[in-house]
Scaffold this active site. Structure first.
Site, short mmCIF file in Angstrom:
data_model
loop_
_atom_site.label_atom_id
_atom_site.label_comp_id
_atom_site.label_asym_id
_atom_site.label_seq_id
_atom_site.Cartn_x
_atom_site.Cartn_y
_atom_site.Cartn_z
N LYS A 4 -15.63 -0.57 13.93
CA LYS A 4 -14.21 -0.99 13.81
C LYS A 4 -13.55 -0.97 15.19
CE LYS A 4 -11.47 0.08 10.14
NZ LYS A 4 -10.57 0.81 9.24
N ASP A 32 -4.20 -6.53 4.99
CA ASP A 32 -5.16 -7.48 5.58
C ASP A 32 -5.03 -8.85 4.93
OD1 ASP A 32 -6.50 -5.82 7.46
OD2 ASP A 32 -7.44 -4.76 5.79
N LYS A 51 9.31 -16.66 -10.89
CA LYS A 51 8.51 -15.57 -11.46
C LYS A 51 7.36 -16.15 -12.29
CE LYS A 51 8.85 -11.62 -14.50
NZ LYS A 51 9.56 -11.04 -15.61
N PRO A 111 -2.88 -12.17 10.15
CA PRO A 111 -3.31 -11.98 11.55
C PRO A 111 -3.52 -10.50 11.85
CG PRO A 111 -0.99 -12.60 11.45
CD PRO A 111 -1.52 -12.68 10.05
N ASP A 112 -4.43 -10.21 12.77
CA ASP A 112 -4.71 -8.81 13.12
C ASP A 112 -3.89 -8.45 14.37
OD1 ASP A 112 -5.87 -6.39 14.14
OD2 ASP A 112 -7.53 -6.76 12.74
N ILE A 113 -2.86 -7.63 14.17
CA ILE A 113 -1.93 -7.30 15.27
C ILE A 113 -2.65 -6.47 16.34
CG2 ILE A 113 0.29 -6.21 15.82
CD1 ILE A 113 0.92 -6.44 12.74
N ASN A 122 0.85 -1.19 0.00
CA ASN A 122 0.00 0.00 0.00
C ASN A 122 0.89 1.24 0.00
OD1 ASN A 122 0.57 0.82 2.84
ND2 ASN A 122 -0.30 -1.21 3.22
#
Ligand code: PMT
Length: 423
Positions: free
Chosen positions: A362, A285, A295, A315-317, A210
């Site tokens: 959230k 995510d 490749k 995993p969600d830290i 991102n």
């Protein structure tokens, strides 16, 4: 109004080749709104001219103790008492020796003897001179006398030698001065910060990522360091060196960031637990479900044909740390304050000025104490910009909206806000 605005700073320049870098220090201080006075040793004026120093500082340059002054001849004493900060850059080996020996035979050394407030030294010299036992003894003495040193740095020296002896860059001297003067409400407290993007490899040459530059996390880390915190900064791939004084851990993927964060959390609880975990990182995510060893060939799909990329969840830290903190609270322990940043792409505040229900959901899903919400599509906000506009949403439901600010200022305000949440 910036930190340096209205501050009164004396910049003393010693006789070394690095004196040319101090011109940039003067320029930066003036640009930041400080009032600057220059004291140049006689030797310094062999390297830079009075005229240049005067033009950059905007004041008469002082060099000689015995030049009759317009006032009562006691202006070195007054100066020692009046300035907010005395910076000596470059501080030569001779200056260090004379300071450590308590000499008072010229304007600068008398000023130093009369000074009781903060003094910052930026030494610069040849590596052998720096490593000489006499210089090292003087450094120990000066530190014991309460003087702060910044640098010298390693690198190529003016004489062509390689090693420690380069004067710290002016922007970093400025930052060291700011840290010296800033109040220290976080002193003795450890803070864990995540920053930057993560990269999720698809094959050896491609990845998903991102647009995070790490600037927001860097600003939070700088603010925490200035406020006296011990900072661990776990960051994804970014183009900036970590702030001086932070323990930086570089990772690439979300899984690595998760493991590094949890491992820091675990090891800290054995010694000194974190007072706050502030997660500014833009963690992916999802990651490609399968990482291809070679490749992926364009010829593996027909022209015009769509190909599919299967994704697995990372995993969600934030949720994991918040869960641990909540368990600590239930067990009667003092948990760290856990703070997430929420990157939204629509208005974070509705027409009545309330945070949108999706953001509230959230916060409930993550279980953290606070979400710092930013609309990354709003002008001047989000990825890569030097400014941001954030709204704080506390788990109590309370909100605080700040105007568009420098990210630096957002970091400062956030640390001020959080210190009041600590028990
Ligand atoms: O780095 P800059 O260029 O300065 O840009 C700053 C920023 C826009 C990246 C920053 O201000 C910001 O919004 N950071 C959070 C980005 C994000 O991942 O938002 P989110 O709403 O997807 O996630 C919410 C929180 O969960 C974040 O604290 C995130 O770190 C955390 N998270 C998300 C996914 C995951 N797997 N683990 C997490 O811990």
């Amino acid at each position: 109004m910036g930190f340096w605005s209205g501050k009164y700073v004396a910049v003393a320049i010693g006789g070394g080749i690095a004196a040319y870098k101090s011109l940039e220090l003067l320029r930066l201080l003036r640009e930041e709104g400080a009032r600057v006075v220059v004291i140049a040793t006689a030797a310094a004026l062999h390297f830079v001219t009075t005229l240049t120093l005067q033009a950059l500082s905007g004041h008469v340059v002082r060099s000689d103790l015995f030049t009759p002054s317009e006032t009562d001849g006691m202006d070195h004493i007054r100066l020692a008492q009046e300035v907010d900060l005395l910076v000596i850059a470059p501080a030569t080996a001779d200056l260090l020796a004379r300071m450590a020996g308590g000499h008072g035979d010229d304007l600068l050394t008398t000023l130093l003897l009369a000074r009781t407030g903060p003094v910052l030294l930026a030494p610069a010299m040849n590596v052998a001179m720096w490593n000489h036992p006499a210089t090292q003894r003087n450094v120990v003495q000066l530190q014991a006398d309460g003087i702060t040193l910044v640098g010298p740095e390693h690198g190529l020296l003016a004489c062509g030698d390689q090693g420690q002896g380069r004067m710290t860059e002016p922007a970093h001297i400025l930052e060291a001065g700011r840290r010296l003067l800033a109040p220290k409400p976080w002193k003795g407290r450890a803070v864990l910060i995540t920053a930057g993007p993560t990269q999720e490899n698809w094959d050896p040459v491609r990845y998903l990522s991102n647009r995070s530059s790490g600037r927001m996390g860097w600003a939070v880390a700088q603010a925490a360091l200035r406020a006296g915190a011990e900072v661990t900064l776990i960051h994804g791939p970014v183009a900036m060196p970590p702030p001086q004084g932070a323990e930086a851990i570089a990772v690439v993927s979300a899984q690595q960031m998760y493991e590094a964060t949890l491992s820091c959390w675990e090891s800290a609880s054995a010694t000194r637990p974190f007072a706050a975990a502030i997660l500014t990182a833009a963690v992916a995510d999802f990651r490609p479900a399968v990482q291809q060893p070679g490749k992926i060939k364009k010829s593996s799909t027909e022209p015009g044909q769509q190909s599919q990329l299967a994704l697995s969840q990372n995993p969600d830290i934030l949720a994991t740390l918040a869960e641990r903190a909540n368990h600590m609270a239930q067990a009667g322990q003092t948990p760290p304050v856990v703070v997430g940043f929420a990157a939204e792409t629509d208005a974070t505040l509705d027409s009545t000025g309330s945070v949108s229900p999706l953001v509230r959901q959230k916060l409930a899903r993550k279980g953290c104490d606070l979400l710092v919400v930013n609309n990354v599509l709003a002008p001047g906000c989000g990825f890569g910009s030097s400014t941001n506009q954030v709204t704080l949403l506390h788990r109590s439901g309370d909100t605080v909206a700040w105007p568009l600010l420098d990210k630096d200022e957002v970091g400062e305000r956030l640390l001020d806000y959080l210190v009041h949440l600590l028990v």
